[in-house]
Scaffold this motif. Structure first.
Motif, PDB file in Angstrom:
ATOM      1  N   ALA A   1       0.717  -1.143   0.228  1.00 30.40           N
ATOM      2  CA  ALA A   1       0.251   0.018   0.174  1.00 30.40           C
ATOM      3  C   ALA A   1       1.001   1.276  -0.115  1.00 30.40           C
ATOM      4  O   ALA A   1       0.607   2.053  -0.673  1.00 30.40           O
ATOM      5  N   ARG A   2       2.139   1.167   0.751  1.00 24.82           N
ATOM      6  CA  ARG A   2       2.683   2.336   0.795  1.00 24.82           C
ATOM      7  C   ARG A   2       3.380   2.633  -0.447  1.00 24.82           C
ATOM      8  O   ARG A   2       3.611   3.619  -1.160  1.00 24.82           O
ATOM      9  N   GLN A   3       3.796   1.428  -0.928  1.00 26.84           N
ATOM     10  CA  GLN A   3       4.500   1.635  -2.533  1.00 26.84           C
ATOM     11  C   GLN A   3       3.509   2.206  -3.489  1.00 26.84           C
ATOM     12  O   GLN A   3       3.840   3.213  -4.264  1.00 26.84           O
ATOM     13  N   GLU A   4       2.443   1.683  -3.419  1.00 31.18           N
ATOM     14  CA  GLU A   4       1.422   2.266  -4.288  1.00 31.18           C
ATOM     15  C   GLU A   4       1.065   3.598  -4.071  1.00 31.18           C
ATOM     16  O   GLU A   4       0.744   4.394  -5.315  1.00 31.18           O
ATOM     17  N   ALA A   5       0.895   3.902  -2.944  1.00 36.23           N
ATOM     18  CA  ALA A   5       0.540   5.450  -2.471  1.00 36.23           C
ATOM     19  C   ALA A   5       1.797   6.264  -3.068  1.00 36.23           C
ATOM     20  O   ALA A   5       1.546   7.413  -3.705  1.00 36.23           O
ATOM     21  N   ALA A   6       3.076   5.843  -2.915  1.00 43.92           N
ATOM     22  CA  ALA A   6       4.212   6.517  -3.481  1.00 43.92           C
ATOM     23  C   ALA A   6       4.168   6.811  -4.798  1.00 43.92           C
ATOM     24  O   ALA A   6       4.426   7.890  -5.398  1.00 43.92           O
TER      25      ALA A   6
ATOM     26  N   THR B   1       1.414   6.675  -6.759  1.00 45.73           N
ATOM     27  CA  THR B   1       0.461   7.310  -7.288  1.00 45.73           C
ATOM     28  C   THR B   1       0.909   8.893  -7.063  1.00 45.73           C
ATOM     29  O   THR B   1       0.308   9.860  -7.852  1.00 45.73           O
ATOM     30  N   ARG B   2       1.374   9.203  -5.781  1.00 45.79           N
ATOM     31  CA  ARG B   2       1.791  10.736  -5.652  1.00 45.79           C
ATOM     32  C   ARG B   2       2.606  11.195  -6.463  1.00 45.79           C
ATOM     33  O   ARG B   2       2.625  12.116  -7.007  1.00 45.79           O
ATOM     34  N   SER B   3       3.604  10.300  -6.818  1.00 43.93           N
ATOM     35  CA  SER B   3       4.689  10.628  -7.977  1.00 43.93           C
ATOM     36  C   SER B   3       4.014  10.890  -9.341  1.00 43.93           C
ATOM     37  O   SER B   3       4.146  11.974  -9.974  1.00 43.93           O
ATOM     38  N   GLU B   4       3.254  10.164  -9.808  1.00 44.10           N
ATOM     39  CA  GLU B   4       2.442  10.223 -10.694  1.00 44.10           C
ATOM     40  C   GLU B   4       1.295  11.668 -11.037  1.00 44.10           C
ATOM     41  O   GLU B   4       1.470  12.326 -11.854  1.00 44.10           O
ATOM     42  N   ALA B   5       1.066  11.667  -9.769  1.00 45.68           N
ATOM     43  CA  ALA B   5      -0.028  13.018  -9.675  1.00 45.68           C
ATOM     44  C   ALA B   5       0.926  14.172  -9.758  1.00 45.68           C
ATOM     45  O   ALA B   5       0.551  15.247 -10.496  1.00 45.68           O
ATOM     46  N   ARG B   6       2.251  14.223  -9.196  1.00 45.73           N
ATOM     47  CA  ARG B   6       3.027  15.383  -9.193  1.00 45.73           C
ATOM     48  C   ARG B   6       3.520  15.581 -10.735  1.00 45.73           C
ATOM     49  O   ARG B   6       3.490  16.928 -11.084  1.00 45.73           O
ATOM     50  N   LYS B   7       3.705  14.680 -11.291  1.00 47.48           N
ATOM     51  CA  LYS B   7       4.419  14.554 -12.673  1.00 47.48           C
ATOM     52  C   LYS B   7       3.178  15.395 -13.598  1.00 47.48           C
ATOM     53  O   LYS B   7       3.572  16.131 -14.314  1.00 47.48           O
TER      54      LYS B   7
END
Lengths: 140, 154
Positions: B74-79, B81-87
Motif C-alpha cells: 500500500a505504501r509503494q502504491e501510494a508513493a 500515485t503521488r509521484s504520478e500526480a506530481r508529474k
C-alpha cells in the motif's frame, strides 16, 4: 475433578547450575569408573561395591539429566529430570555423609557445598513434582 | 570400629542405593512408555498444549507477515500515485504556461494586425499613397504611422 485449561509450567528446565552439575557428574562418573580412584572418604567408610555404585550413580544422573534437558518440554522430560535429580541427591548424600564421617568440621566448606547442591536438587525435585501433578490433573 | 563403618554403610548405602533404585524405576517407566508407543497421559497433554501454543504463535507470525506485506504494498502504491500526480500537475502547469504565452503572442499579433489595418485604411484614403509604400507597410507593420506617408511626388 480434573482441572481443565492451559497448564503453566513456570519452573525452567535449563538452569545453568543444574546443567553444569549434570555435565560435571557425567565426566566424574566416567573418570571414577575408568581411571580415578574413589574419593578417600568414600573408600574409608563404605565397601568397594558401594563406591562403584556411587560412580555409576554419578554417571547415570549426569547422562539422564542432560538427556532430559535436550528433550523438548514434556512430562517425559520432566520425569527424566526428576529421576536424575533423585539419583544425584543420593550420590551427594553418600559423598557428603562420608566426608562428615571422615573429616568432620575440617571439611566444612566441601560439606556445605555438597549440602547446598543437594538442597537445590531437592527444591527442584519438589518443583517438578508439582508441575507433573498439575499436568496429570489437566489430563484427567 | 567395624560397627561404626557398618552403620555408615547402612545409612549411606541405603540412602544412595534407594535413590538409584527410585531414579532407575522412573527412567524405566519413561522408556517403557516410549518403547510401547503409548505416550504417558501427562506427556500427551503437555505436548498437545505445546503444539497448540506453537500453532498459535505460527499463525500470529504469518498474520503479522501478511499485514506487513500489505502495508508495504500500500505504501509503494501510494508513493507511485503521488509521484504520478506530481508529474501530471507539473505537466499541466507547463502546458498552462505555454498556452498563456501563446495567447499573449496571439493577442499581440492581433493588435499589430489591427493597427496595420487601421494604418492601411487611412493610407489608402490618402491621395498621396503609393503602391510601394502600402506594400512596405503590410510587410513591416504600421510603425509609427509615417511609413505609408510618402512625400508628395513632384
Amino acid at each position: 475433578m480434573a482441572e481443565r485449561g492451559p497448564v503453566l509450567v513456570v519452573s525452567g528446565r535449563h538452569q545453568p547450575h543444574e546443567l553444569f552439575a549434570f555435565a560435571a557428574q557425567t565426566l566424574l562418573g566416567i573418570a571414577y569408573l575408568v581411571t580415578v580412584p574413589a574419593p578417600a572418604s568414600v573408600s574409608a567408610v563404605v565397601p568397594a561395591w558401594l563406591a562403584l555404585l556411587w560412580s555409576v550413580g554419578l554417571l547415570l544422573a549426569g547422562v539422564t539429566g542432560l538427556i532430559a534437558a535436550k528433550l523438548r518440554m514434556s512430562a517425559a522430560a520432566l520425569t527424566l529430570e526428576h529421576a536424575a535429580l533423585v539419583i544425584s541427591t543420593g550420590m551427594l548424600f553418600l559423598i557428603g555423609g562420608a566426608s562428615v564421617a571422615v573429616n568432620g568440621v575440617r571439611a566444612a566448606f566441601g560439606i556445605a557445598m555438597i549440602a547446598a547442591w543437594a538442597g537445590a536438587n531437592v527444591w527442584r525435585i519438589r518443583q517438578i513434582s508439582h508441575d507433573l501433578k498439575k499436568i496429570r490433573n489437566a489430563g484427567g | 570400629m567395624a560397627s561404626a563403618a557398618d552403620a555408615w554403610t547402612v545409612v549411606l548405602g541405603g540412602g544412595s542405593a534407594g535413590a538409584v533404585i527410585y531414579g532407575l524405576a522412573m527412567i524405566v517407566k519413561v522408556i517403557v512408555a516410549w518403547r510401547s508407543g503409548r505416550p504417558l497421559v501427562q506427556a500427551t497433554v503437555s505436548q498437545r498444549l505445546d503444539e497448540r501454543a506453537l500453532r498459535l504463535v505460527e499463525r500470529a507470525e504469518r498474520s503479522a507477515d501478511e499485514a506487513q506485506k500489505d502495508a508495504e504494498q500500500a505504501r509503494q502504491e501510494a508513493a507511485k500515485t503521488r509521484s504520478e500526480a506530481r508529474k501530471e500537475i507539473s505537466e499541466a502547469r507547463e502546458e498552462a504556461t505555454l498556452a498563456r504565452r501563446e495567447a499573449s503572442d496571439a493577442r499581440r499579433a492581433a493588435e499589430d494586425a489591427e493597427r496595420t489595418v487601421r494604418a492601411l485604411k487611412s493610407a489608402i484614403l490618402s491621395p498621396y499613397a503609393t503602391v510601394e509604400g502600402l506594400r512596405q507597410m503590410v510587410a513591416e507593420g504600421p510603425g509609427n504611422g509615417t511609413v505609408a506617408r510618402h512625400p508628395t511626388p513632384g
